[in-house]
Design a protein around this motif. Structure first.
Motif, PDB file in Angstrom:
ATOM      1  N   GLY A 151       0.814  -1.212   0.000  1.00  0.00           N
ATOM      2  CA  GLY A 151       0.000   0.000   0.000  1.00  0.00           C
ATOM      3  C   GLY A 151       0.843   1.255   0.000  1.00  0.00           C
ATOM      4  N   GLU A 152       1.918   1.238   0.770  1.00  0.00           N
ATOM      5  CA  GLU A 152       2.806   2.397   0.825  1.00  0.00           C
ATOM      6  C   GLU A 152       3.536   2.596  -0.499  1.00  0.00           C
ATOM      7  OE1 GLU A 152       3.727   2.054   5.636  1.00  0.00           O
ATOM      8  OE2 GLU A 152       5.021   1.082   4.157  1.00  0.00           O
ATOM      9  N   LYS A 153       3.922   1.495  -1.128  1.00  0.00           N
ATOM     10  CA  LYS A 153       4.580   1.594  -2.444  1.00  0.00           C
ATOM     11  C   LYS A 153       3.640   2.234  -3.465  1.00  0.00           C
ATOM     12  CE  LYS A 153       7.687  -2.373  -1.955  1.00  0.00           C
ATOM     13  NZ  LYS A 153       7.965  -3.763  -2.387  1.00  0.00           N
ATOM     14  N   GLN A 154       2.375   1.824  -3.440  1.00  0.00           N
ATOM     15  CA  GLN A 154       1.421   2.387  -4.393  1.00  0.00           C
ATOM     16  C   GLN A 154       1.201   3.866  -4.136  1.00  0.00           C
ATOM     17  OE1 GLN A 154       0.738   1.713  -7.272  1.00  0.00           O
ATOM     18  NE2 GLN A 154      -1.029   0.384  -7.370  1.00  0.00           N
ATOM     19  N   ARG A 155       1.186   4.266  -2.874  1.00  0.00           N
ATOM     20  CA  ARG A 155       1.061   5.686  -2.541  1.00  0.00           C
ATOM     21  C   ARG A 155       2.274   6.463  -3.055  1.00  0.00           C
ATOM     22  NH1 ARG A 155      -2.106   7.521   2.000  1.00  0.00           N
ATOM     23  NH2 ARG A 155      -3.694   5.998   2.553  1.00  0.00           N
ATOM     24  N   ALA A 156       3.448   5.860  -2.931  1.00  0.00           N
ATOM     25  CA  ALA A 156       4.660   6.524  -3.419  1.00  0.00           C
ATOM     26  C   ALA A 156       4.612   6.705  -4.932  1.00  0.00           C
ATOM     27  CB  ALA A 156       5.895   5.714  -3.018  1.00  0.00           C
ATOM     28  N   MET A 157       4.091   5.710  -5.651  1.00  0.00           N
ATOM     29  CA  MET A 157       3.972   5.822  -7.107  1.00  0.00           C
ATOM     30  C   MET A 157       2.978   6.915  -7.485  1.00  0.00           C
ATOM     31  SD  MET A 157       6.192   3.694  -8.107  1.00  0.00           S
ATOM     32  CE  MET A 157       5.851   3.905  -9.851  1.00  0.00           C
TER      33      MET A 157
END
Length: 341
Positions: A151-157
């Protein structure tokens, strides 16, 4: 809606693939539009061309025919750099270096505005910081991508795309690898970004409930065409019901989802007050037990004493109490199974 509110207009678009002289058309005569500040959900079965459609809008895939206009101008008239400033594109599982920190990744989104060596100026750094803040990752700014959750990776993208300061943000299956809480949290974030920043956000998803609950507009894509409207419009005009026409799978308007219809062999009356009654109705619906009004129909009465709930089944000859919906459901399943067909 003012003309200046419309950021995207698609007219008579045909999408597909060219291989030499061979052309494989996926869908034709697509007509949709999107305006500033709205969240648009693209839904449809696998293989219908959702990803191809989104990539065509973003200028990443060559269309077969038709027009795609961005701010009233054909998208093929924009330079690559202009498109990068206009559209942010995020795909599920974007491959990025796991050693990059969040702030380094998001900084890459400023490439349309920097010089040839990618040097960030003060304003660029402020935009990067705001982008990280907007997706709730300030505390993880210097964490490496390999240390983040999905989830955090997707937010970063998404933050990287926001750093481009686009008018249109397109996301292809952004919730594909997320658990249920993170799916809703991410889509709620996208809805807030659209409303607060007057951006247009378009995302594809297979999660029908999220689309119907959160989106301002739905693009429903099938092999026969693409329909658009508020989720409730597409429910009322039968668009969802037609998705699986000819299949035993049917769209249930009350539950806003698809289910296999099963003949209800048992009906009950349901009485009581409060939200527990509605939840009980949903349980009975799941068990294919109908809600009736006949005098001879068994009665289920829901009562509450403080935080305790009691369900009482009265069939006219006997009464039976249950302290949980699990107990009630188990008994009703057996009762329905034992009823002569």
């Amino acid at each position: 809606m003012n003309k200046t509110d419309k950021i995207l207009s698609v007219n008579d678009l045909s999408i597909g693939y060219r291989t030499g002289r061979k052309v494989k058309e996926l869908l034709s005569l697509i007509k949709v539009e999107a305006v500033k500040g709205e969240l648009v959900a693209l839904i449809g079965p696998n293989g219908v061309g959702k990803s191809t459609f989104l990539r065509s809008i973003a200028g990443l895939h060559r269309k077969l025919a038709g027009e795609i206009e961005l701010n009233g101008r054909a998208n093929n008239l924009y330079s690559n750099m202009e498109m990068a400033r206009l559209i942010g594109f995020v795909t599920a599982g974007n491959p990025v270096s796991q050693n990059l920190t969040v702030i380094e990744l998001v900084s890459l989104g400023r490439f349309p505005y920097t010089n040839w060596i990618g040097q960030l100026k003060r304003n660029d750094r402020l935009v990067v910081q705001r982008s990280v803040e907007s997706v709730g990752l300030t505390g993880l700014s210097y964490s490496r991508m390999g240390e983040l959750s999905d989830g955090e990776k997707q937010r970063a993208m998404i933050a990287r795309a926001l750093a481009q300061d686009p008018q249109l943000l397109i996301l292809d299956e952004p919730t594909a690898f997320l658990d249920l809480p993170n799916r809703y949290e991410l889509i709620h974030l996208l809805k807030k970004l659209a409303a607060d920043n007057d951006k247009t956000v378009i995302f594809s998803t297979h999660d029908l409930q999220i689309a119907l609950r959160e989106a301002d507009k739905v693009w429903l894509m099938t092999s026969s065409g693409l329909s658009q409207g508020a989720p409730e419009d597409l429910i009322m005009d039968g668009s969802f019901a037609r998705v699986f026409a000819g299949s035993p799978l049917k769209f249930d308007e009350a539950e806003a989802g698809f289910a296999y219809p099963v003949a209800k062999v048992l009906s009950v009356r349901l009485e009581g007050t409060g939200r527990t009654v509605e939840i009980t109705r949903k349980v009975l619906h799941r068990l294919n037990i109908g809600i009736g009004n006949g005098v001879d129909t068994p009665l289920i009465y829901v009562s509450q004493d403080g935080t305790e709930h009691v369900w009482v089944l009265d069939d006219g000859g006997s009464r039976k109490s249950f302290s949980s919906l699990y107990e009630l459901a188990g008994f009703m399943k057996k009762l329905a199974a034992d009823k002569p067909g």
